[in-house]
Design a protein around this motif. Sequence first.
Motif, PDB file in Angstrom:
ATOM      1  N   GLN A  13       0.828  -1.170   0.063  1.00 22.61           N
ATOM      2  CA  GLN A  13       0.036   0.005   0.078  1.00 22.61           C
ATOM      3  C   GLN A  13       0.791   1.375   0.148  1.00 22.61           C
ATOM      4  OE1 GLN A  13      -2.559  -0.894   3.266  1.00 22.61           O
ATOM      5  NE2 GLN A  13      -4.382  -1.201   1.711  1.00 22.61           N
ATOM      6  N   PHE A  39     -15.168  -2.069  -1.641  1.00 24.28           N
ATOM      7  CA  PHE A  39     -15.465  -2.233  -0.222  1.00 24.28           C
ATOM      8  C   PHE A  39     -15.916  -0.905   0.201  1.00 24.28           C
ATOM      9  CE2 PHE A  39     -12.811  -6.162   0.205  1.00 24.28           C
ATOM     10  CZ  PHE A  39     -13.997  -7.089   0.120  1.00 24.28           C
ATOM     11  N   GLU A  61      -6.498  -4.929   9.129  1.00 23.97           N
ATOM     12  CA  GLU A  61      -6.263  -6.320   8.814  1.00 23.97           C
ATOM     13  C   GLU A  61      -6.756  -6.542   7.315  1.00 23.97           C
ATOM     14  OE1 GLU A  61      -5.207  -8.386  10.914  1.00 23.97           O
ATOM     15  OE2 GLU A  61      -4.834  -7.152  12.478  1.00 23.97           O
ATOM     16  N   VAL A  68     -13.705 -11.571   0.401  1.00 23.95           N
ATOM     17  CA  VAL A  68     -12.976 -11.065  -1.188  1.00 23.95           C
ATOM     18  C   VAL A  68     -13.343 -11.789  -2.257  1.00 23.95           C
ATOM     19  CG1 VAL A  68     -10.904  -9.844  -1.799  1.00 23.95           C
ATOM     20  CG2 VAL A  68     -11.020 -10.361   0.597  1.00 23.95           C
ATOM     21  N   GLY A  90      -4.957  -4.752  -5.924  1.00 21.66           N
ATOM     22  CA  GLY A  90      -5.268  -5.152  -4.711  1.00 21.66           C
ATOM     23  C   GLY A  90      -5.881  -6.475  -4.339  1.00 21.66           C
ATOM     24  N   ARG A 131      -1.969  10.927   2.364  1.00 28.33           N
ATOM     25  CA  ARG A 131      -3.119  10.988   1.809  1.00 28.33           C
ATOM     26  C   ARG A 131      -4.184  10.910   2.803  1.00 28.33           C
ATOM     27  NH1 ARG A 131      -3.639   4.682  -0.522  1.00 28.33           N
ATOM     28  NH2 ARG A 131      -4.147   3.730   1.491  1.00 28.33           N
ATOM     29  N   ASP A 135      -8.690   5.118   6.829  1.00 27.80           N
ATOM     30  CA  ASP A 135      -8.078   3.815   7.463  1.00 27.80           C
ATOM     31  C   ASP A 135      -6.453   4.068   7.539  1.00 27.80           C
ATOM     32  OD1 ASP A 135      -7.834   3.790   4.788  1.00 27.80           O
ATOM     33  OD2 ASP A 135      -7.993   1.675   4.549  1.00 27.80           O
TER      34      ASP A 135
HETATM   35  P1  AMP Z   1      -6.712  -0.824  -0.879  1.00 22.97           P
HETATM   36  O1  AMP Z   1      -7.767   0.035  -1.377  1.00 22.97           O
HETATM   37  O2  AMP Z   1      -6.009  -1.857  -1.816  1.00 22.97           O
HETATM   38  O3  AMP Z   1      -5.503   0.017  -0.086  1.00 22.97           O
HETATM   39  O4  AMP Z   1      -7.167  -1.631   0.435  1.00 22.97           O
HETATM   40  C1  AMP Z   1      -7.984  -1.112   1.490  1.00 22.97           C
HETATM   41  C2  AMP Z   1      -8.070  -2.247   2.654  1.00 22.97           C
HETATM   42  O5  AMP Z   1      -8.960  -3.073   2.094  1.00 22.97           O
HETATM   43  C3  AMP Z   1      -7.138  -3.205   2.910  1.00 22.97           C
HETATM   44  O6  AMP Z   1      -6.213  -2.615   3.864  1.00 22.97           O
HETATM   45  C4  AMP Z   1      -7.729  -4.346   3.367  1.00 22.97           C
HETATM   46  O7  AMP Z   1      -8.014  -4.327   4.762  1.00 22.97           O
HETATM   47  C5  AMP Z   1      -8.818  -4.609   2.414  1.00 22.97           C
HETATM   48  N1  AMP Z   1      -8.522  -5.149   1.052  1.00 22.97           N
HETATM   49  C6  AMP Z   1      -8.418  -4.802  -0.122  1.00 22.97           C
HETATM   50  N2  AMP Z   1      -8.276  -5.954  -0.992  1.00 22.97           N
HETATM   51  C7  AMP Z   1      -8.328  -7.019  -0.120  1.00 22.97           C
HETATM   52  C8  AMP Z   1      -7.960  -8.433  -0.549  1.00 22.97           C
HETATM   53  N3  AMP Z   1      -7.709  -8.693  -1.557  1.00 22.97           N
HETATM   54  N4  AMP Z   1      -7.787  -9.038   0.853  1.00 22.97           N
HETATM   55  C9  AMP Z   1      -7.946  -8.938   1.941  1.00 22.97           C
HETATM   56  N5  AMP Z   1      -8.462  -7.599   2.059  1.00 22.97           N
HETATM   57  C10 AMP Z   1      -8.519  -6.698   1.132  1.00 22.97           C
END
Ligand code: AMP
Length: 194
Positions: A13, A39, A61, A68, A90, A131, A135
């Motif tokens: 990330q 999400f 987490e 997912v 992701g 940013r 979270d």
């Molecule tokens: P991102 O937008 O990719 O930074 O994802 C934000 C958050 O969504 C992550 O920190 C995870 O908690 C969750 N998340 C997104 N994609 C996944 C994935 N493939 N598996 C598990 N958690 C995910």
Amino acid sequence: MTRGARLVILGKQGAGKGTQGERLSRHFKTQHLSTGQLFRDSAAVGVPAGLKAKEFMDRGELVPDEIVVDVVAERFSNPAEVQDGFVLDGFPRTAKQAEELDRILGERFPLDLVIDLDVPTDMAIERLLGRGREDDTRDSIRRRLELYDQETKPLIDLYRGRGLLVRVDGVGEEDEVFKRLLDAIDATGEVPEA
Ligand code: AMP
């Protein structure tokens, strides 16, 4: 029959997956599928799976694999969606998700390329703090980077073993990194042009 590019972007990330993934999908005229964004959008409108996912996201987490995988499987249940190509951003993040992705895509739609967008950890932390997403607290950032090392980094070797991996340096201006990505992708000759 024409078909779209099928790409995965891996990286910590803060590596710039979202920004560059969006640009790549525009370039290749495919959908950009970010599980994190899905999400966030579904939590914002109160969808139960999104609210459940948010509990995990806020703590840094990983969202459980079943949740997912269901989301991605549903999106790809229509073969036309897959035929037109995608940039997966992701996802996958665990070995189990990588295995499920193979199952979802099947033999008809193998991945063209997996890009490892690489930046040093210090820079990733700096960008995440900058940013200011909800979270992005210090604790959750630390936890997410730890989980990246434990759960996601092993996928780099998995895809390298399949001859699918391309590593691209993610340090630099957005335009410069994007050009580097396109050059690296072109050089493989594995990805159909838009
Ligand atoms: P991102 O937008 O990719 O930074 O994802 C934000 C958050 O969504 C992550 O920190 C995870 O908690 C969750 N998340 C997104 N994609 C996944 C994935 N493939 N598996 C598990 N958690 C995910």
